[in-house]
Design a protein around this motif. Structure first.
Motif, PDB file in Angstrom:
ATOM      1  N   GLY A 381       0.819  -1.203   0.000  1.00 37.62           N
ATOM      2  CA  GLY A 381       0.000   0.000   0.000  1.00 37.62           C
ATOM      3  C   GLY A 381       0.854   1.254   0.000  1.00 37.62           C
ATOM      4  O   GLY A 381       2.090   1.203   0.015  1.00 37.62           O
ATOM      5  N   ALA A 382       0.187   2.400  -0.011  1.00 35.75           N
ATOM      6  CA  ALA A 382       0.908   3.676  -0.014  1.00 35.75           C
ATOM      7  C   ALA A 382       1.768   3.828   1.232  1.00 35.75           C
ATOM      8  O   ALA A 382       2.846   4.423   1.204  1.00 35.75           O
ATOM      9  CB  ALA A 382      -0.086   4.829  -0.124  1.00 35.75           C
ATOM     10  N   SER A 383       1.296   3.246   2.334  1.00 36.59           N
ATOM     11  CA  SER A 383       2.066   3.254   3.569  1.00 36.59           C
ATOM     12  C   SER A 383       2.785   1.918   3.721  1.00 36.59           C
ATOM     13  O   SER A 383       2.196   0.853   3.520  1.00 36.59           O
ATOM     14  CB  SER A 383       1.135   3.482   4.770  1.00 36.59           C
ATOM     15  OG  SER A 383       1.826   3.242   5.980  1.00 36.59           O
ATOM     16  N   GLN A 384       4.041   1.959   4.056  1.00 36.02           N
ATOM     17  CA  GLN A 384       4.826   0.732   4.206  1.00 36.02           C
ATOM     18  C   GLN A 384       4.350  -0.115   5.386  1.00 36.02           C
ATOM     19  O   GLN A 384       4.716  -1.286   5.506  1.00 36.02           O
ATOM     20  CB  GLN A 384       6.312   1.077   4.386  1.00 36.02           C
ATOM     21  CG  GLN A 384       6.933   1.695   3.151  1.00 36.02           C
ATOM     22  CD  GLN A 384       6.897   0.753   1.952  1.00 36.02           C
ATOM     23  OE1 GLN A 384       7.273  -0.408   2.042  1.00 36.02           O
ATOM     24  NE2 GLN A 384       6.424   1.271   0.826  1.00 36.02           N
ATOM     25  N   SER A 385       3.516   0.457   6.248  1.00 34.85           N
ATOM     26  CA  SER A 385       3.024  -0.287   7.400  1.00 34.85           C
ATOM     27  C   SER A 385       1.837  -1.187   7.061  1.00 34.85           C
ATOM     28  O   SER A 385       1.438  -2.012   7.882  1.00 34.85           O
ATOM     29  CB  SER A 385       2.629   0.689   8.516  1.00 34.85           C
ATOM     30  OG  SER A 385       1.553   1.525   8.094  1.00 34.85           O
ATOM     31  N   THR A 386       1.270  -1.024   5.865  1.00 32.89           N
ATOM     32  CA  THR A 386       0.127  -1.851   5.487  1.00 32.89           C
ATOM     33  C   THR A 386       0.571  -3.273   5.182  1.00 32.89           C
ATOM     34  O   THR A 386       1.702  -3.519   4.764  1.00 32.89           O
ATOM     35  CB  THR A 386      -0.577  -1.267   4.246  1.00 32.89           C
ATOM     36  OG1 THR A 386       0.374  -1.174   3.173  1.00 32.89           O
ATOM     37  CG2 THR A 386      -1.155   0.097   4.541  1.00 32.89           C
ATOM     38  N   HIS A 387      -0.337  -4.201   5.393  1.00 32.88           N
ATOM     39  CA  HIS A 387      -0.041  -5.609   5.133  1.00 32.88           C
ATOM     40  C   HIS A 387       0.089  -5.837   3.623  1.00 32.88           C
ATOM     41  O   HIS A 387      -0.796  -5.457   2.863  1.00 32.88           O
ATOM     42  CB  HIS A 387      -1.163  -6.489   5.700  1.00 32.88           C
ATOM     43  CG  HIS A 387      -0.966  -7.945   5.440  1.00 32.88           C
ATOM     44  ND1 HIS A 387      -0.048  -8.693   6.122  1.00 32.88           N
ATOM     45  CD2 HIS A 387      -1.565  -8.778   4.553  1.00 32.88           C
ATOM     46  CE1 HIS A 387      -0.096  -9.949   5.681  1.00 32.88           C
ATOM     47  NE2 HIS A 387      -1.002 -10.022   4.732  1.00 32.88           N
ATOM     48  N   PRO A 388       1.171  -6.458   3.151  1.00 25.13           N
ATOM     49  CA  PRO A 388       1.334  -6.652   1.699  1.00 25.13           C
ATOM     50  C   PRO A 388       0.481  -7.804   1.176  1.00 25.13           C
ATOM     51  O   PRO A 388       0.176  -8.757   1.891  1.00 25.13           O
ATOM     52  CB  PRO A 388       2.820  -6.973   1.561  1.00 25.13           C
ATOM     53  CG  PRO A 388       3.177  -7.624   2.860  1.00 25.13           C
ATOM     54  CD  PRO A 388       2.342  -6.936   3.903  1.00 25.13           C
ATOM     55  N   PHE A 389       0.114  -7.705  -0.089  1.00 19.71           N
ATOM     56  CA  PHE A 389      -0.550  -8.783  -0.798  1.00 19.71           C
ATOM     57  C   PHE A 389       0.390  -9.254  -1.916  1.00 19.71           C
ATOM     58  O   PHE A 389       1.473  -8.691  -2.103  1.00 19.71           O
ATOM     59  CB  PHE A 389      -1.886  -8.308  -1.373  1.00 19.71           C
ATOM     60  CG  PHE A 389      -2.832  -7.789  -0.314  1.00 19.71           C
ATOM     61  CD1 PHE A 389      -3.278  -8.613   0.694  1.00 19.71           C
ATOM     62  CD2 PHE A 389      -3.269  -6.464  -0.345  1.00 19.71           C
ATOM     63  CE1 PHE A 389      -4.154  -8.152   1.673  1.00 19.71           C
ATOM     64  CE2 PHE A 389      -4.139  -5.990   0.621  1.00 19.71           C
ATOM     65  CZ  PHE A 389      -4.579  -6.826   1.644  1.00 19.71           C
TER      66      PHE A 389
END
Length: 432
Positions: A381-389
């Protein structure tokens, strides 16, 4: 393993779907009770075991109908052309040109001046065996498929005559393959053509049975499966979920509004087209079709030939480009890769929003070979803290021919010494 009575003439199957014909000593099973298989399509054309692989897949699905799923690949969909361009075999003399449909060439060769260019004077062969060779080699990208099928048929028939298996397992007591026998049964070009016509019969062929049970898109929990790639950009929400088979003739694109609706409409479209193909096969067998040419000459979603009006939309959906040479909005032929690397938009953060909105964690695809192993593309996501898919291109079909070695004097560079004859070094052998 079947038993063969040597006192009677050997009858061997050229590709009809016959549950009683299984000339192998083992069949695929699941080792775990919760195992599942999604087969990504492109069953044929490489490696020389087309009939073996498709019979194993059909057998597996028959035994585990809720755990085995088939996808349609472009190399599966293009086999619809066999019935349209060669016909349905029903005891006819297949190398008599009067039995074959008139063939005016294929639209993607227009302007090339090659055999099959609708505007060229070098016409398509008028008898079945040469026509099939031309179709496979020059219009389906299957350069060796004709000879590979001939070798597989010879192997099957030789094994039958020797009461052995066509593809014995490594630890089988009948481990000697027919290729190691002192003699093998010869197979004629006519028998190869007959095999393709029988195996691609819309109702009775092994490919006919595969396509009747296959889908364009499959969603299982948070996983989405398709042969190719999503045919839209992540930052153009208004262009999500195209349905080009519904496009108006003036070229206006049509779409639906949700992933669930798109999956349903796509798979219903494919099922309806296969039903039309089956009905075409019945009419063809009864001689009720007056040939007005073949779909491939003009192509398109609104083709007016007998085959085109029936199942031409699915044929077009399985193609890379439209007759006007524009890109086709298809999950079959699109790819996540571009020149060996992930396509430019593959890591766009907007894909993260797409995954989140539709409850996805992974999109698994095939179509374009990616090397020795699947190539995971992280969707952040735009934020590196979001969980990746993850987007996971899984086609490793040339992996067995990939032999990378260092280049002397260039320690950070390597080259591929695969067994293929093309510039890439890729051949037809995959890792099992």
């Amino acid at each position: 393993m079947p038993c063969f009575d040597s006192s009677h003439p050997v009858k061997w199957n050229l590709g009809q779907c016959d549950e009683g014909y299984f000339p192998y000593d083992r069949q695929v099973v699941f080792l775990e009770d919760d195992g599942m298989l999604v087969y990504g399509g492109d069953v044929w054309d490489k490696g020389g075991a087309d009939l073996y692989v498709i019979r194993q897949l059909l057998s597996l699905r028959q035994r585990y109908p809720d755990r085995v799923h088939f996808l349609m690949g472009n190399r599966d969909i293009n086999k619809l052309r066999i019935a349209d361009e060669l016909g349905v075999w029903h005891g006819m003399d297949i190398d008599t040109k009067n039995e074959l449909p008139f063939h005016g060439g294929v639209y993607w060769l227009r302007g090339t001046k090659l055999k099959g260019d609708p505007e060229a004077t070098d016409k398509v062969p008028e008898t079945a065996s040469p026509r099939l060779k031309w179709m496979l080699q020059k219009t389906m990208g299957s350069v060796n498929a004709f000879e590979l099928r001939k070798a597989e048929l010879s192997r099957e028939r030789t094994a039958a005559m020797n009461s052995t298996c066509a593809f014995p397992s490594h630890d089988s007591s009948n481990h000697q393959s027919s290729r190691d026998q002192n003699s093998s049964v010869s197979v004629t070009d006519e028998e190869v053509a007959k095999s393709y016509m029988m195996s691609c019969d819309p109702n009775y062929g092994t490919m006919g049975q595969y396509l009747a049970q296959a889908k364009l898109i499959i969603k299982i929990g948070p996983a989405l499966f398709m042969h190719g790639a999503l045919p839209f950009a992540p930052n153009r929400r208004e262009k999500y979920f195209p349905t080009p088979w519904l496009n108006a003739k003036n070229g206006i694109e049509t779409h639906v509004n949700s992933l669930t609706e798109w999956i349903h409409k796509s798979n219903q479209f494919a099922a309806d087209q296969i039903l039309e193909w089956q009905q075409f096969g019945n009419r063809k067998e009864l001689g009720d079709i007056t040939c007005g040419g073949v779909w491939a000459t003009e192509g398109g979603y609104f083709n007016i030939t007998s085959g085109g009006k029936g199942f031409g939309k699915l044929l077009q959906y399985g193609m890379n480009t439209l007759p006007d040479r524009t890109k086709n909005s298809s999950v079959v032929y699109n790819s996540w890769m571009n020149n060996g690397m992930p396509r430019e938009d593959a890591t766009d953060p907007c894909w993260h929003d797409f995954f989140t909105t539709y409850g996805l964690q992974i999109i698994a695809t095939g179509h374009q070979p990616v090397g020795d192993m699947p190539w995971p593309i992280q969707v952040q996501g735009a934020s590196q803290s979001t969980h990746p898919f993850w987007i996971l291109p899984c086609d490793t079909s040339f992996s067995g021919d990939t032999v990378w070695v260092s280049i002397e004097g260039h320690p950070n560079e390597s080259t591929n010494l695969g067994r293929g004859s093309g510039p890439s070094g890729r051949g037809d052998i995959s890792v099992w």
